[in-house]
Write an enzyme that holds these catalytic residues in place. Structure first.
Site, PDB file in Angstrom:
ATOM      1  NE  ARG A  29     -10.472  -7.815  17.731  1.00 22.51           N
ATOM      2  CZ  ARG A  29     -10.027  -6.596  18.067  1.00 22.51           C
ATOM      3  NH1 ARG A  29     -10.743  -5.881  18.600  1.00 22.51           N
ATOM      4  NH2 ARG A  29      -8.804  -6.307  17.679  1.00 22.51           N
ATOM      5  CD  GLU A  46      -2.947  -0.846   2.642  1.00 25.44           C
ATOM      6  OE1 GLU A  46      -3.852  -1.485   2.461  1.00 25.44           O
ATOM      7  OE2 GLU A  46      -2.571  -0.080   3.589  1.00 25.44           O
ATOM      8  CD  GLU A  64      -8.907  -0.497  13.389  1.00 32.05           C
ATOM      9  OE1 GLU A  64      -7.899  -0.097  13.364  1.00 32.05           O
ATOM     10  OE2 GLU A  64      -9.250  -1.257  14.499  1.00 32.05           O
TER      11      GLU A  64
END
Length: 448
Positions: free
Chosen positions: A291, A200, A275
């Site tokens: 989670r 990335e 995120e």
């Protein structure tokens, strides 16, 4: 509704789940290793089962032991907390095979989001903005060079199955690439038994912004604001706050709606966190955690919602108790992760708690499983407590946190309490003008 739930975890998160279950009238089962025989979650649960020796691999990560504990106690469901088996698709699948409900998303969603390449591809499909990078895995150094040159240095090498910064390498130029590429693959193989690497673009000064999402498993999904997790060290979060002092409410609304739309299309069930890195008013998806997050209490504080209760209700088939329209954040909340570590090296500091006094007063929450005389074992994560404050605005939340830190007493082991006291006095924190590199740069300056 379930009558009995087993909590497949330990420490403060196990105690956190037990508290909600008690308020809901649900019986609880604690599991524990031999090192945790005197742990608070064992004392507070209705029943408890020893599942093995101190080593996590032989206790908290032992699927057969946890299944056996479910069967001998008649537990209908398992709450995994976070860490350990909370994102283990095989565990969720085996529970299903035994007709025990896993309180969390489906096996397919855990699998998809557990692989960062598949997760990124899925988010692209749903219109979620992603960091520019390789289209899938980079299998050899030649492909890595081509991709890195196309994206432009610096780039980030990342393990597809990774987390916590393991298998992650920043590459600033072509000569570094080959050495770091093979180092990243080696680390990934050692830690995750999967050496798949992808690339990335490396963002220079981003904030780490995560969106709390929640789905009913039937196509309904909402977002519950954001959490700014930019105060971190070695890719591990240290302090989180909501709302972010560096992102506008309009920007959060836009990315929140995009995130909620994605989980609605997935028919995602339960709590999750999407995120992002945020830089120059742009959001870039990095991963989704399937989670409950360590920092979930600050979201609970500003929205007045018990996320664990909602997880249990959705898992039992009752659905969510709120809609997007009913969600109205109020005030500002901050969480400090308090570790049993010795500063400035951050080395673990297990030992006996000789004195513990929790702070109190309006807007203070202390999530911890320690007590006077408790022995912090050396076998697990060094997190021993989370101090959460909530106030009408950020300025008051910071002052309240400073007051609570002064009241909090933990003697017998070294802790990171002093670190937070120093952070609160720094101008860049006070102004909210920090990014994911700020804390490490500050620590480096302090050491000189």
């Amino acid at each position: 509704m379930f009558k009995k739930i087993l909590i497949a975890n330990r420490g403060e998160i196990a105690l956190r789940v037990i508290r909600t279950c008690k308020e809901m009238g649900i019986k609880t089962v604690a599991v524990y290793s031999q090192a945790d025989v005197n742990a608070m979650h064992v004392r507070m649960a209705d029943e408890s089962v020893c599942i093995g020796p101190a080593e996590s691999a032989k206790s908290y990560l032992s699927i057969p032991s946890i299944i056996s504990a479910c069967e001998i106690t008649g537990s209908e469901a398992v709450h995994p907390g976070y860490g350990f088996l909370s994102e283990n698709a095989k565990f969720a699948e085996i529970l299903g095979d035994h007709e025990i409900k896993f309180i969390g998303p489906s096996v397919s969603h855990i699998n998809t989001m557990g692989d960062k390449i598949n997760a990124k591809n899925k988010m692209v499909e749903f219109g979620v903005p992603c960091v520019p990078g390789s289209n899938g895995a980079v299998n050899n150094i030649e492909d890595a060079r081509i991709t890195a040159r196309e994206i432009g240095f610096p780039v980030l090498l990342k393990a597809a199955a990774g987390g916590g910064g393991i298998g992650m390498k920043i590459v600033f130029d072509d000569p570094q690439l080959e050495t770091l590429f093979f180092q990243a693959k080696s680390e990934a193989k050692k830690s995750f038994n999967d050496d798949t690497i992808y690339i990335e673009k490396y963002l220079a000064k981003p904030r780490h912004i995560e969106i709390q999402v929640f789905g009913d498993g039937k196509g309904g999904g909402v977002y519950l604001g954001e959490r700014d997790c930019s105060i971190q060290r070695r890719h591990q979060k240290v302090l989180e706050e909501t709302p972010s002092p560096g992102v506008s409410a309009e920007e959060i609304k836009e990315i929140g709606e995009i995130s909620a739309n994605a989980i609605s299309k997935m028919k995602y069930e339960g709590a999750g966190t999407i995120e992002f890195l945020y830089e120059d008013k742009n959001f870039f998806f990095i991963e989704m955690n399937t989670r409950l997050q360590v920092e979930h209490p600050i979201t609970e504080a500003v929205f007045g919602i018990d996320l664990v209760k909602e997880q249990i209700c959705v898992a039992s088939g009752e659905g969510m108790s709120f809609s997007q329209e009913s969600l109205e954040p109020k005030g500002h909340a901050i969480e400090c992760r308090i570790n049993a570590e010795r500063l400035p090296t951050f080395s673990p500091s297990p030992g006996n708690i000789k004195e513990f006094h929790s702070p109190g007063g309006i807007g203070i929450r202390m999530d911890s499983a320690i007590y006077n005389g408790f022995t912090v074992p050396p076998h697990y994560d060094s997190l021993i407590g989370k101090l959460i404050v909530h106030a009408d605005d950020r300025q008051m939340a910071v002052r309240r946190l400073a007051r609570a830190l002064d009241e909090l007493i933990i003697d017998g082991v070294y802790t990171t309490l002093d670190l937070f006291k120093e952070i609160l006095n720094e101008e860049q924190f006070k102004s909210g003008e920090y990014n994911i590199h700020w804390l490490e740069n500050w620590l480096t300056d302090q050491a000189q």
